[in-house]
Write an enzyme that holds these catalytic residues in place. Structure first.
Site, PDB file in Angstrom:
ATOM      1  N   ARG A 131    -110.833  20.624-113.521  1.00  0.00           N
ATOM      2  CA  ARG A 131    -110.192  21.948-113.631  1.00  0.00           C
ATOM      3  C   ARG A 131    -111.070  22.961-112.888  1.00  0.00           C
ATOM      4  O   ARG A 131    -112.266  23.055-113.170  1.00  0.00           O
ATOM      5  CB  ARG A 131    -110.000  22.362-115.096  1.00  0.00           C
ATOM      6  CG  ARG A 131    -108.982  21.480-115.829  1.00  0.00           C
ATOM      7  CD  ARG A 131    -108.560  22.086-117.141  1.00  0.00           C
ATOM      8  NE  ARG A 131    -107.684  23.246-116.954  1.00  0.00           N
ATOM      9  CZ  ARG A 131    -107.315  24.055-117.953  1.00  0.00           C
ATOM     10  NH1 ARG A 131    -107.760  23.840-119.184  1.00  0.00           N
ATOM     11  NH2 ARG A 131    -106.524  25.078-117.726  1.00  0.00           N
ATOM     12  N   GLN A 183    -100.596  28.325-125.906  1.00  0.00           N
ATOM     13  CA  GLN A 183    -101.840  28.127-126.670  1.00  0.00           C
ATOM     14  C   GLN A 183    -101.943  29.103-127.844  1.00  0.00           C
ATOM     15  O   GLN A 183    -102.612  28.805-128.832  1.00  0.00           O
ATOM     16  CB  GLN A 183    -103.063  28.311-125.758  1.00  0.00           C
ATOM     17  CG  GLN A 183    -103.278  27.197-124.752  1.00  0.00           C
ATOM     18  CD  GLN A 183    -102.682  27.533-123.410  1.00  0.00           C
ATOM     19  OE1 GLN A 183    -101.659  28.205-123.322  1.00  0.00           O
ATOM     20  NE2 GLN A 183    -103.300  27.070-122.342  1.00  0.00           N
ATOM     21  N   ASP A 222    -112.557  32.531-118.945  1.00  0.00           N
ATOM     22  CA  ASP A 222    -112.933  31.249-118.332  1.00  0.00           C
ATOM     23  C   ASP A 222    -114.038  31.404-117.315  1.00  0.00           C
ATOM     24  O   ASP A 222    -114.733  30.453-116.979  1.00  0.00           O
ATOM     25  CB  ASP A 222    -111.711  30.601-117.686  1.00  0.00           C
ATOM     26  CG  ASP A 222    -110.716  30.229-118.759  1.00  0.00           C
ATOM     27  OD1 ASP A 222    -109.932  31.119-119.154  1.00  0.00           O
ATOM     28  OD2 ASP A 222    -110.769  29.091-119.230  1.00  0.00           O
TER      29      ASP A 222
END
Ligand code: MRU
Length: 364
Positions: free
Chosen positions: A90, A203, A244
């Protein structure tokens, strides 16, 4: 954190000391299942398919992935191959690179026969550190919630809005954005969370709501477009999201849709905080919009949805008009100017190079 009375972390070593166990997050909230990772490839696929997800947990899983690789073959070639395979899983969450660089730097100078034990020991440390870091983020964020609670009328809740899942399922334990909320709730502050559902993978609806519900924290799931309306009507005291990757200048990359929440927060004078562990800061970058790679995922995540049918069966259905093109950008970047502050393990700072440098002077 606890699920039905049993304390769990999101990742742990199996009794054989080699295999790694994780919670299969693709099955939540419908089924709670754990999965055993036996090989490097299992670890890589768990990250790619989002069995595990969330920046800190991706880093922790990659660290154990290096351990699994070294258990199978501790040679130099296998070490490099494991690093390359895991790094490709990722692109956006920088904790992945941080953990892999850390493990590679530790293992490369060691004799092959010493690598397996060293990799597992370091992966375990990364997990333990993450728990400590998140607890510390929680204590700093709790001060913000206490301040707001002190100005409320008796019985009036502190309303926190969050996006995606930056809860304990995204870390090893506690979570980042949710740690202050859990701590506030545990000390008796009346806190209520607006949970953005967070399309396309939901999510928020699937994971954050699951977590908060199992901890007894009052919360309401809202469609992603609702936050602006709630802010206009004084129903959001504070936004806290995760990230992130955050640049050295305080630009924040997080789940797609975060930027729009930050714009709405700015327009309505609602404080917009981002909670993050220091391994999520990419000290090599200074312009988030230009420099952070944004993952694009499969169109099927947008065109299909999974849920439970009325007969109790887990089903996946197509929701997009046949033949329409679909785009699936997984993250966006919120410029530092829209961020009120960063909640880190070292304290809260302005989202700026100076603010970050003041908390992490030897890293910048
Ligand atoms: O695609 P995901 O589910 O891995 O995205 C997760 C997020 O965007 C989280 O907010 C972020 O990783 C912070 S987790 C503490």
């Amino acid at each position: 954190m606890k699920i039905d009375g049993t304390a769990y972390r999101t990742i742990w070593l199996a009794p054989d000391g080699r295999q790694v166990q994780v919670i299969d997050q693709t099955k939540l909230p419908f089924v709670f299942e754990t999965l055993t990772l036996d090989t490097l490839e299992d670890a890589a696929q768990a990250i790619e398919t989002m069995v595990v997800r969330g920046a800190p947990l991706i880093g922790a899983t990659a660290a154990y992935g290096m351990g699994l690789a070294m258990a199978a073959d501790p040679s130099d070639a296998a070490l490099e191959a494991a690093y390359t395979r895991l790094m490709a899983t990722r692109p956006t969450a920088v904790n992945l690179r941080w953990a892999l660089d850390d493990l590679r730097a530790l293992l490369t100078p060691l004799a092959p026969e010493a690598r397996r034990a060293a990799a597992y020991a370091r992966a375990g440390e990364i997990c333990d550190d993450d728990v400590e870091i998140c607890a510390s983020i929680g204590r700093h964020g709790l001060a913000l919630i206490r301040e707001i609670a002190a100005k409320k009328a008796p019985g009036e809740p502190v309303n926190v809005l969050t996006h995606c899942n930056a809860g304990w399922l995204a870390t090893v334990d506690w979570g980042t954005a949710t740690a202050p909320v859990y701590m506030a709730h545990d000390e008796g502050i009346h806190v209520h969370v607006w949970v953005d559902e967070t399309r396309p993978r939901n999510q928020g609806a699937a994971l954050t709501a699951y977590e908060l519900g199992h901890h007894g924290v009052p919360h309401t799931v809202i469609p992603d477009n609702t936050g602006g309306h709630l802010m206009q009507h004084g129903q959001v005291d504070l936004v806290i999201t995760g990230t992130d990757r955050t640049t050295a200048t305080g630009d924040v990359c997080n789940k797609i849709g975060t930027y729009l929440k930050a714009l709405a927060a700015k327009d309505n004078g609602v404080p917009f905080y981002v909670a993050l562990p220091s391994p999520t800061i990419d000290f090599t970058l200074s312009d988030g919009v230009a420099e952070i790679p944004i993952e694009q995922r499969a169109s099927r995540e947008v065109s299909h949805m999974t849920g439970v049918s009325e007969s109790g069966e887990v089903v996946t259905v197509d929701i997009v008009a046949a033949g329409s093109a679909v785009a699936n950008y997984a993250f966006d970047v919120t410029p530092a100017r829209l961020v009120t502050g960063l909640i880190t393990e070292a304290g809260i700072c302005p989202a700026s190079r100076e603010g970050i440098a003041a908390l992490f002077p030897d890293r910048i």
